[in-house]
Design a protein around this motif. Structure first.
Motif, short mmCIF file in Angstrom:
data_model
loop_
_atom_site.label_atom_id
_atom_site.label_comp_id
_atom_site.label_asym_id
_atom_site.label_seq_id
_atom_site.Cartn_x
_atom_site.Cartn_y
_atom_site.Cartn_z
N LEU A 171 0.83 -1.21 0.00
CA LEU A 171 0.00 0.00 0.00
C LEU A 171 0.86 1.26 0.00
CD1 LEU A 171 -2.91 -0.95 2.43
CD2 LEU A 171 -3.01 -0.72 -0.05
N GLU A 172 1.96 1.22 0.73
CA GLU A 172 2.87 2.37 0.76
C GLU A 172 3.50 2.59 -0.62
OE1 GLU A 172 4.46 2.48 5.38
OE2 GLU A 172 5.35 1.05 3.96
N LYS A 173 3.81 1.51 -1.31
CA LYS A 173 4.37 1.63 -2.66
C LYS A 173 3.35 2.26 -3.61
CE LYS A 173 7.52 -2.33 -2.29
NZ LYS A 173 7.82 -3.69 -2.77
N LEU A 174 2.10 1.85 -3.50
CA LEU A 174 1.05 2.43 -4.35
C LEU A 174 0.87 3.92 -4.08
CD1 LEU A 174 -1.69 -0.38 -4.27
CD2 LEU A 174 0.08 0.01 -5.99
N GLU A 175 0.92 4.29 -2.81
CA GLU A 175 0.79 5.71 -2.46
C GLU A 175 2.00 6.50 -2.96
OE1 GLU A 175 -0.74 9.27 -0.73
OE2 GLU A 175 -1.58 7.39 -1.51
N LEU A 176 3.19 5.90 -2.86
CA LEU A 176 4.39 6.57 -3.35
C LEU A 176 4.32 6.74 -4.86
CD1 LEU A 176 7.14 7.78 -2.72
CD2 LEU A 176 8.13 5.49 -2.92
N ILE A 177 3.83 5.73 -5.57
CA ILE A 177 3.66 5.82 -7.02
C ILE A 177 2.73 6.98 -7.36
CG2 ILE A 177 2.63 4.70 -9.05
CD1 ILE A 177 3.68 2.05 -7.91
N ARG A 178 1.63 7.10 -6.62
CA ARG A 178 0.68 8.18 -6.87
C ARG A 178 1.34 9.54 -6.71
NH1 ARG A 178 -2.48 11.67 -4.41
NH2 ARG A 178 -1.72 11.10 -2.33
N LEU A 179 2.09 9.71 -5.63
CA LEU A 179 2.74 10.99 -5.36
C LEU A 179 3.85 11.29 -6.36
CD1 LEU A 179 2.96 10.78 -1.45
CD2 LEU A 179 1.39 12.19 -2.81
N MET A 180 4.66 10.27 -6.67
CA MET A 180 5.76 10.47 -7.62
C MET A 180 5.23 10.76 -9.02
SD MET A 180 8.54 10.22 -5.84
CE MET A 180 9.92 9.84 -6.90
N THR A 181 4.14 10.10 -9.40
CA THR A 181 3.53 10.35 -10.70
C THR A 181 3.00 11.78 -10.77
OG1 THR A 181 2.90 8.02 -10.93
CG2 THR A 181 1.73 9.60 -12.31
N LYS A 182 2.43 12.25 -9.68
CA LYS A 182 1.93 13.63 -9.63
C LYS A 182 3.07 14.62 -9.82
CE LYS A 182 -0.76 16.79 -6.72
NZ LYS A 182 -1.52 16.92 -5.44
N LEU A 183 4.19 14.39 -9.13
CA LEU A 183 5.35 15.26 -9.26
C LEU A 183 5.93 15.21 -10.67
CD1 LEU A 183 7.41 14.75 -5.95
CD2 LEU A 183 6.50 16.90 -6.83
N GLU A 184 6.09 13.99 -11.18
CA GLU A 184 6.72 13.84 -12.49
C GLU A 184 5.85 14.44 -13.60
OE1 GLU A 184 9.17 10.39 -14.95
OE2 GLU A 184 8.16 9.90 -13.08
N SER A 185 4.54 14.24 -13.51
CA SER A 185 3.62 14.80 -14.51
C SER A 185 3.69 16.33 -14.51
CB SER A 185 2.19 14.35 -14.24
OG SER A 185 2.08 12.95 -14.36
N PHE A 186 3.77 16.90 -13.32
CA PHE A 186 3.87 18.36 -13.21
C PHE A 186 5.13 18.88 -13.90
CE2 PHE A 186 5.87 21.89 -10.91
CZ PHE A 186 4.94 22.89 -11.16
N HIS A 187 6.25 18.27 -13.59
CA HIS A 187 7.52 18.74 -14.15
C HIS A 187 7.62 18.44 -15.65
CE1 HIS A 187 9.32 20.23 -10.50
NE2 HIS A 187 8.89 19.16 -9.87
N GLU A 188 7.01 17.35 -16.08
CA GLU A 188 7.00 17.03 -17.51
C GLU A 188 6.23 18.08 -18.29
OE1 GLU A 188 5.64 13.39 -20.52
OE2 GLU A 188 5.33 13.23 -18.36
N SER A 189 5.05 18.46 -17.79
CA SER A 189 4.24 19.47 -18.48
C SER A 189 4.92 20.83 -18.41
CB SER A 189 2.85 19.55 -17.86
OG SER A 189 2.92 19.92 -16.50
N LYS A 190 5.59 21.12 -17.30
CA LYS A 190 6.31 22.38 -17.14
C LYS A 190 7.46 22.47 -18.15
CE LYS A 190 8.54 25.17 -13.55
NZ LYS A 190 8.95 25.17 -12.11
N THR A 191 8.16 21.35 -18.34
CA THR A 191 9.28 21.30 -19.30
C THR A 191 8.79 21.48 -20.72
OG1 THR A 191 10.51 19.81 -17.82
CG2 THR A 191 11.22 19.92 -20.12
N ARG A 192 7.63 20.87 -21.03
CA ARG A 192 7.06 21.02 -22.38
C ARG A 192 6.71 22.48 -22.66
NH1 ARG A 192 4.08 16.08 -21.59
NH2 ARG A 192 2.26 17.32 -21.02
N MET A 193 6.20 23.18 -21.65
CA MET A 193 5.84 24.59 -21.84
C MET A 193 7.08 25.45 -22.10
SD MET A 193 2.95 25.02 -18.86
CE MET A 193 2.87 26.80 -19.08
N ILE A 194 8.17 25.13 -21.41
CA ILE A 194 9.41 25.88 -21.57
C ILE A 194 10.03 25.66 -22.94
CG2 ILE A 194 11.78 26.19 -20.74
CD1 ILE A 194 10.72 25.51 -17.93
N SER A 195 10.03 24.37 -23.35
CA SER A 195 10.64 24.03 -24.64
C SER A 195 9.69 24.33 -25.81
CB SER A 195 11.03 22.54 -24.65
OG SER A 195 9.90 21.73 -24.41
#
Length: 218
Positions: A194-218
């Motif tokens: 369960l902790e791994k699933l929660e960590l995946i959720r949080l890490m995916t949220k962080l990564e998606s944010f930075h991915e979209s932010k990078t796309r906007m910059i580039s």
């Protein structure tokens, strides 16, 4: 209800708009689910605690961390932990590829990307793995030179090429997969499922944010 209004006012002063919205939503659920006629903040707090427990949420007390008493922020701790975890993961990955055809962990990660998502252009493969173009090209070229991937020109864009994993690449990856999986599980070993699933959720949220932010910059 005065207590709730008081806390909402304080939250508004601190600009915690998302939290205010969540509290208001909880109050609406509270009104529907309970028979309490009195606007008692203590009763609402008890209900909220049970509500979170019932929905598999836990009210987490704020943890302690080194430097907290001297003003070190949660953001600082998270950033440092991410850097440290990356280094631990890299050490495990290097041990996993000892005595294999791989020079660096990035090479088997590129092959796993091709197996999981199929053939793709050099540019897409490099961006997927969040590398600078020069560093990504070096990885791709090593894989090509070792016969682990092959490339084919695109009719629409001769400058970019499709990268395919070869049968040799598939075999080398399969031969190394047990050690790679062991290295991955070692990094997350103390966490429950369960902790791994929660960590995946949080890490995916962080990564998606930075991915979209990078796309906007580039």
């Amino acid at each position: 209800m005065y207590l709730i209004v008081y806390y909402c006012t304080k939250l508004l002063e601190m600009m915690y708009y998302d939290l205010i919205s969540e509290v208001i939503g909880l109050i609406k659920i509270y009104e529907k689910e309970t028979d309490h006629k009195s606007q008692d903040g203590h009763l609402f707090a008890q209900w909220m605690n049970e509500h979170y427990k019932k929905n598999d949420h836990q009210i987490i007390s704020e943890p302690e961390w080194e430097g907290k008493s001297n003003g070190r922020s949660a953001d600082s701790v998270i950033n440092t932990s991410l850097v440290h975890l990356y280094r631990y993961a890299k050490l495990n990955a290097k041990a996993a590829i000892a005595n294999t055809s791989f020079s660096t962990p990035d090479e088997f990660i590129y092959l796993i990307s091709l197996v999981s998502l199929g053939s793709m252009t050099k540019t897409a493969l490099i961006k997927l793995n969040v590398h600078e173009k020069s560093a990504g090209m070096q990885i791709v070229n090593r894989l090509i030179n070792n016969g682990l991937v092959e490339q084919a020109s695109l009719d629409s864009d001769k400058r970019n090429r499709m990268i395919h994993i070869t049968s040799k690449g598939t075999q080398v990856l399969n031969d190394s997969m047990q050690n790679i999986k062991k290295a991955s599980s070692d990094v997350t070993e103390p966490l429950s499922h369960l902790e791994k699933l929660e960590l995946i959720r949080l890490m995916t949220k962080l990564e998606s944010f930075h991915e979209s932010k990078t796309r906007m910059i580039s």
